[in-house]
Design a protein around this motif. Structure first.
Motif, short mmCIF file in Angstrom:
data_model
loop_
_atom_site.label_atom_id
_atom_site.label_comp_id
_atom_site.label_asym_id
_atom_site.label_seq_id
_atom_site.Cartn_x
_atom_site.Cartn_y
_atom_site.Cartn_z
N GLU A 31 82.47 35.44 23.01
CA GLU A 31 82.52 36.81 22.47
C GLU A 31 83.76 37.54 22.98
O GLU A 31 84.46 38.19 22.20
N ASP A 32 84.04 37.41 24.26
CA ASP A 32 85.22 38.05 24.83
C ASP A 32 86.52 37.47 24.26
O ASP A 32 87.47 38.20 23.98
N ILE A 33 86.57 36.16 24.10
CA ILE A 33 87.75 35.50 23.53
C ILE A 33 87.99 35.98 22.11
O ILE A 33 89.11 36.29 21.71
N LEU A 34 86.93 36.06 21.32
CA LEU A 34 87.06 36.48 19.92
C LEU A 34 87.39 37.96 19.76
O LEU A 34 87.80 38.39 18.69
N ALA A 35 87.23 38.73 20.82
CA ALA A 35 87.58 40.15 20.78
C ALA A 35 89.09 40.35 20.86
O ALA A 35 89.60 41.42 20.53
N ASN A 36 89.81 39.31 21.27
CA ASN A 36 91.27 39.38 21.36
C ASN A 36 91.85 39.38 19.95
O ASN A 36 91.54 38.50 19.14
N GLU A 37 92.70 40.34 19.65
CA GLU A 37 93.25 40.49 18.29
C GLU A 37 94.04 39.27 17.83
O GLU A 37 93.94 38.86 16.67
N THR A 38 94.80 38.67 18.72
CA THR A 38 95.60 37.50 18.37
C THR A 38 94.71 36.32 18.02
O THR A 38 94.91 35.64 17.02
N VAL A 39 93.73 36.10 18.86
CA VAL A 39 92.77 35.01 18.61
C VAL A 39 92.01 35.28 17.32
O VAL A 39 91.85 34.40 16.47
N GLN A 40 91.53 36.49 17.18
CA GLN A 40 90.76 36.87 15.99
C GLN A 40 91.56 36.63 14.71
O GLN A 40 91.04 36.11 13.73
N ALA A 41 92.83 36.97 14.71
CA ALA A 41 93.68 36.78 13.54
C ALA A 41 93.83 35.30 13.21
O ALA A 41 93.77 34.91 12.03
N LYS A 42 94.00 34.47 14.22
CA LYS A 42 94.13 33.03 13.98
C LYS A 42 92.82 32.42 13.48
O LYS A 42 92.83 31.54 12.63
N VAL A 43 91.70 32.90 14.00
CA VAL A 43 90.40 32.42 13.52
C VAL A 43 90.22 32.80 12.06
O VAL A 43 89.84 31.97 11.22
N GLU A 44 90.51 34.05 11.73
CA GLU A 44 90.36 34.52 10.36
C GLU A 44 91.29 33.79 9.39
O GLU A 44 90.95 33.59 8.23
N ALA A 45 92.46 33.37 9.88
CA ALA A 45 93.42 32.64 9.05
C ALA A 45 93.08 31.16 8.95
O ALA A 45 93.73 30.41 8.23
#
Length: 66
Positions: A31-45
């Motif tokens: 949950e904490d990792i996915l809160a990171n904007e950079t990580v979140q953007a890569k996951v969404e992409a």
């Protein structure tokens, strides 16, 4: 250690519940990792996947936590 105690206070001092505590802490860390904007953007992409898992050192098996 402080972060773990903060994330899962209901398990502190209960070694018989260690595996449950590890699983819950793993989910909190994801949950904490996915809160990171950079990580979140890569996951969404579709460029990155974050998978919570539990490694059993005795059996050598990896359990994906859902």
């Amino acid at each position: 250690m402080h972060q773990i105690q903060h994330d899962i206070p209901q398990f502190v001092g209960k070694p018989e519940l260690l595996d449950d505590a590890i699983r819950l802490h793993t989910l909190k860390q994801v949950e904490d990792i996915l809160a990171n904007e950079t990580v979140q953007a890569k996951v969404e992409a579709g460029l990155l996947k974050v998978v919570p898992a539990f490694y059993d050192i005795v059996t050598g098996k990896v359990e994906v936590i859902r």
